[in-house]
Write a protein that holds these residues in place. Structure first.
Motif, PDB file in Angstrom:
ATOM      1  N   ASN A 117      -2.185  60.289  48.326  1.00 51.74           N
ATOM      2  CA  ASN A 117      -3.263  59.892  49.230  1.00 51.74           C
ATOM      3  C   ASN A 117      -3.720  58.463  48.976  1.00 51.74           C
ATOM      4  OD1 ASN A 117      -3.394  62.217  50.767  1.00 51.74           O
ATOM      5  ND2 ASN A 117      -4.903  63.200  49.454  1.00 51.74           N
ATOM      6  N   ARG A 118      -3.744  58.068  47.689  1.00 56.75           N
ATOM      7  CA  ARG A 118      -4.108  56.680  47.376  1.00 56.75           C
ATOM      8  C   ARG A 118      -3.071  55.716  47.943  1.00 56.75           C
ATOM      9  NH1 ARG A 118      -5.534  58.898  42.263  1.00 56.75           N
ATOM     10  NH2 ARG A 118      -3.534  58.199  41.393  1.00 56.75           N
ATOM     11  N   GLU A 119      -1.808  56.084  47.817  1.00 52.64           N
ATOM     12  CA  GLU A 119      -0.740  55.235  48.344  1.00 52.64           C
ATOM     13  C   GLU A 119      -0.830  55.128  49.864  1.00 52.64           C
ATOM     14  OE1 GLU A 119       2.712  57.150  46.844  1.00 52.64           O
ATOM     15  OE2 GLU A 119       2.544  56.291  44.821  1.00 52.64           O
ATOM     16  N   GLN A 120      -1.137  56.263  50.516  1.00 48.83           N
ATOM     17  CA  GLN A 120      -1.290  56.257  51.966  1.00 48.83           C
ATOM     18  C   GLN A 120      -2.455  55.361  52.387  1.00 48.83           C
ATOM     19  OE1 GLN A 120       0.356  58.466  54.702  1.00 48.83           O
ATOM     20  NE2 GLN A 120       1.817  57.739  53.188  1.00 48.83           N
ATOM     21  N   MET A 121      -3.549  55.417  51.639  1.00 55.61           N
ATOM     22  CA  MET A 121      -4.696  54.561  51.945  1.00 55.61           C
ATOM     23  C   MET A 121      -4.334  53.091  51.778  1.00 55.61           C
ATOM     24  SD  MET A 121      -7.787  53.820  52.797  1.00 55.61           S
ATOM     25  CE  MET A 121      -8.917  55.219  52.761  1.00 55.61           C
ATOM     26  N   LYS A 122      -3.642  52.749  50.691  1.00 56.71           N
ATOM     27  CA  LYS A 122      -3.262  51.351  50.457  1.00 56.71           C
ATOM     28  C   LYS A 122      -2.327  50.850  51.563  1.00 56.71           C
ATOM     29  CE  LYS A 122      -2.875  47.500  48.087  1.00 56.71           C
ATOM     30  NZ  LYS A 122      -1.919  46.753  48.925  1.00 56.71           N
ATOM     31  N   GLU A 123      -1.363  51.670  51.935  1.00 52.98           N
ATOM     32  CA  GLU A 123      -0.450  51.284  53.006  1.00 52.98           C
ATOM     33  C   GLU A 123      -1.204  51.113  54.321  1.00 52.98           C
ATOM     34  OE1 GLU A 123       3.487  53.044  55.363  1.00 52.98           O
ATOM     35  OE2 GLU A 123       2.908  53.867  53.416  1.00 52.98           O
ATOM     36  N   SER A 124      -2.164  52.015  54.580  1.00 55.67           N
ATOM     37  CA  SER A 124      -2.976  51.927  55.790  1.00 55.67           C
ATOM     38  C   SER A 124      -3.781  50.636  55.818  1.00 55.67           C
ATOM     39  CB  SER A 124      -3.917  53.132  55.868  1.00 55.67           C
ATOM     40  OG  SER A 124      -4.845  52.990  56.922  1.00 55.67           O
ATOM     41  N   GLN A 125      -4.336  50.244  54.678  1.00 64.06           N
ATOM     42  CA  GLN A 125      -5.120  49.014  54.605  1.00 64.06           C
ATOM     43  C   GLN A 125      -4.252  47.789  54.879  1.00 64.06           C
ATOM     44  OE1 GLN A 125      -6.714  49.529  50.665  1.00 64.06           O
ATOM     45  NE2 GLN A 125      -8.580  50.505  51.412  1.00 64.06           N
ATOM     46  N   ASP A 126      -3.049  47.791  54.331  1.00 67.07           N
ATOM     47  CA  ASP A 126      -2.139  46.662  54.565  1.00 67.07           C
ATOM     48  C   ASP A 126      -1.763  46.569  56.048  1.00 67.07           C
ATOM     49  OD1 ASP A 126      -2.218  46.151  51.866  1.00 67.07           O
ATOM     50  OD2 ASP A 126      -0.299  47.126  51.424  1.00 67.07           O
ATOM     51  N   GLU A 127      -1.451  47.724  56.644  1.00 61.54           N
ATOM     52  CA  GLU A 127      -1.081  47.754  58.062  1.00 61.54           C
ATOM     53  C   GLU A 127      -2.264  47.328  58.933  1.00 61.54           C
ATOM     54  OE1 GLU A 127       1.854  48.831  59.564  1.00 61.54           O
ATOM     55  OE2 GLU A 127       2.946  49.334  57.745  1.00 61.54           O
ATOM     56  N   ALA A 128      -3.461  47.791  58.564  1.00 61.39           N
ATOM     57  CA  ALA A 128      -4.656  47.451  59.342  1.00 61.39           C
ATOM     58  C   ALA A 128      -4.915  45.950  59.319  1.00 61.39           C
ATOM     59  CB  ALA A 128      -5.869  48.208  58.799  1.00 61.39           C
ATOM     60  N   THR A 129      -4.771  45.341  58.154  1.00 57.00           N
ATOM     61  CA  THR A 129      -4.969  43.894  58.030  1.00 57.00           C
ATOM     62  C   THR A 129      -3.963  43.140  58.880  1.00 57.00           C
ATOM     63  OG1 THR A 129      -5.869  44.113  55.792  1.00 57.00           O
ATOM     64  CG2 THR A 129      -4.981  41.962  56.416  1.00 57.00           C
ATOM     65  N   GLN A 130      -2.691  43.539  58.781  1.00 61.33           N
ATOM     66  CA  GLN A 130      -1.641  42.876  59.549  1.00 61.33           C
ATOM     67  C   GLN A 130      -1.876  43.028  61.053  1.00 61.33           C
ATOM     68  OE1 GLN A 130       0.801  41.050  57.920  1.00 61.33           O
ATOM     69  NE2 GLN A 130       1.109  40.235  59.992  1.00 61.33           N
ATOM     70  N   ALA A 131      -2.282  44.239  61.466  1.00 59.56           N
ATOM     71  CA  ALA A 131      -2.522  44.488  62.886  1.00 59.56           C
ATOM     72  C   ALA A 131      -3.652  43.607  63.410  1.00 59.56           C
ATOM     73  CB  ALA A 131      -2.849  45.964  63.111  1.00 59.56           C
ATOM     74  N   ALA A 132      -4.740  43.497  62.628  1.00 62.65           N
ATOM     75  CA  ALA A 132      -5.887  42.696  63.061  1.00 62.65           C
ATOM     76  C   ALA A 132      -5.521  41.222  63.160  1.00 62.65           C
ATOM     77  CB  ALA A 132      -7.048  42.892  62.089  1.00 62.65           C
ATOM     78  N   LEU A 133      -4.846  40.687  62.145  1.00 67.80           N
ATOM     79  CA  LEU A 133      -4.480  39.265  62.166  1.00 67.80           C
ATOM     80  C   LEU A 133      -3.462  38.969  63.260  1.00 67.80           C
ATOM     81  CD1 LEU A 133      -4.325  38.492  58.324  1.00 67.80           C
ATOM     82  CD2 LEU A 133      -6.207  38.103  59.939  1.00 67.80           C
ATOM     83  N   ASN A 134      -2.540  39.924  63.499  1.00 68.74           N
ATOM     84  CA  ASN A 134      -1.594  39.749  64.610  1.00 68.74           C
ATOM     85  C   ASN A 134      -2.330  39.725  65.943  1.00 68.74           C
ATOM     86  OD1 ASN A 134       0.595  39.713  62.892  1.00 68.74           O
ATOM     87  ND2 ASN A 134       1.152  41.853  63.226  1.00 68.74           N
ATOM     88  N   HIS A 135      -3.294  40.624  66.093  1.00 71.97           N
ATOM     89  CA  HIS A 135      -4.064  40.690  67.338  1.00 71.97           C
ATOM     90  C   HIS A 135      -4.790  39.368  67.605  1.00 71.97           C
ATOM     91  CE1 HIS A 135      -6.778  42.243  70.434  1.00 71.97           C
ATOM     92  NE2 HIS A 135      -7.778  41.707  69.755  1.00 71.97           N
TER      93      HIS A 135
END
Length: 263
Positions: A117-135
């Motif tokens: 679950n911690r790994e899933q959260m970390k991966e989610s945070q990385d994806e969220a950051t990338q998605a926001a900056l791409n947007h």
């Protein structure tokens, strides 16, 4: 030589194994978890005294309103859930019985599940950051984002993390806030390309959102029907499939212009 039993005798013979089976089922552990509405956290603010979103390398806006990620609380992986627990939860609007494998990875120990679950959260945070900056077309601007949320695992806060980053960096694009000063809640995974994915426990998350003051709830479009089925009074659903769509819907809601999607 076989003899024919009378009907009362036959019923008596059949009753014994049925009673034994029911007794076994009643006390046997079942492959379910019992879940209820969990905590929510404003990603624009602090959680346990620490800012959820910290941005360096770019000016950060002062924001109003809230963007609350939502959670469910489920029985621990090693908790025995029996038939009485399932029956009690079935008739409760504040609890839900969910397949254990939909809450926790199957066959893992409690420590392995926590690590997963911690790994899933970390991966989610990385994806969220990338998605926001791409947007925002700012992926090459040297902006660094730190996301911290204590005692929460899994990927379902991704959409709200992305929206929080967008609001802090750009707001609605014309000086206003994405929230319009409202308490907006939601759930959904997110990929780096901005695609929003479905999650579990949506009816429980809408209850948690309304309990904590939300009037708007962003829900993955695929889960509209599930969210509508037990929607708390006073909570407006907005279906989303992408980060861009979520931003556009919030801007339309804030400005009172354009069509706001509905489930």
């Amino acid at each position: 030589m076989l003899s024919r039993l009378t009907r009362p005798q036959a019923l008596a013979v059949l009753a014994a194994p049925v009673v034994a089976l029911l007794a076994t089922v009643a006390f046997a552990p079942l492959p379910f978890s019992v879940a209820q509405p969990g905590m929510t956290a404003d990603v624009l603010g602090e959680n346990k005294g620490t800012p959820v979103i910290t941005i360096t390398g770019a000016p950060v806006r002062e924001t109003s309103g809230q963007l609350r990620m939502t959670t469910i609380e489920a029985t621990s992986p090693d908790t025995r859930v029996g038939l009485p627990d399932v029956i009690d939860s079935w008739f409760s609007t504040e609890q839900a019985v969910m397949p254990r494998d939909s809450v926790y990875p199957s066959g893992d120990s409690t420590k392995e599940i926590e690590r997963y679950n911690r790994e899933q959260m970390k991966e989610s945070q990385d994806e969220a950051t990338q998605a926001a900056l791409n947007h925002l077309d700012r992926e090459d601007d040297g902006i660094e984002v730190s996301l911290k949320l204590a005692d929460v695992g899994g990927p379902s806060a991704g959409l709200l993390f992305s929206l929080g980053i967008v609001d802090k960096l750009n707001g609605d694009g014309s000086g206003g806030d994405l929230t319009g000063g409202r308490v907006v809640a939601g759930t959904g995974t997110i990929d780096a390309d901005g695609t929003v994915g479905a999650v579990g426990g949506v009816p429980l998350k809408t209850q948690a959102a309304r309990r904590d003051g939300a009037t708007v709830f962003l829900v993955p479009k695929a889960e509209c029907a599930e969210a509508r089925a037990e929607l708390p009074e006073g909570l407006r659903l907005i279906p989303v499939t992408t980060l861009e769509g979520a931003v556009d819907a919030l801007v339309a809601l804030e400005k009172g212009t354009g069509k706001v999607p509905a489930c």
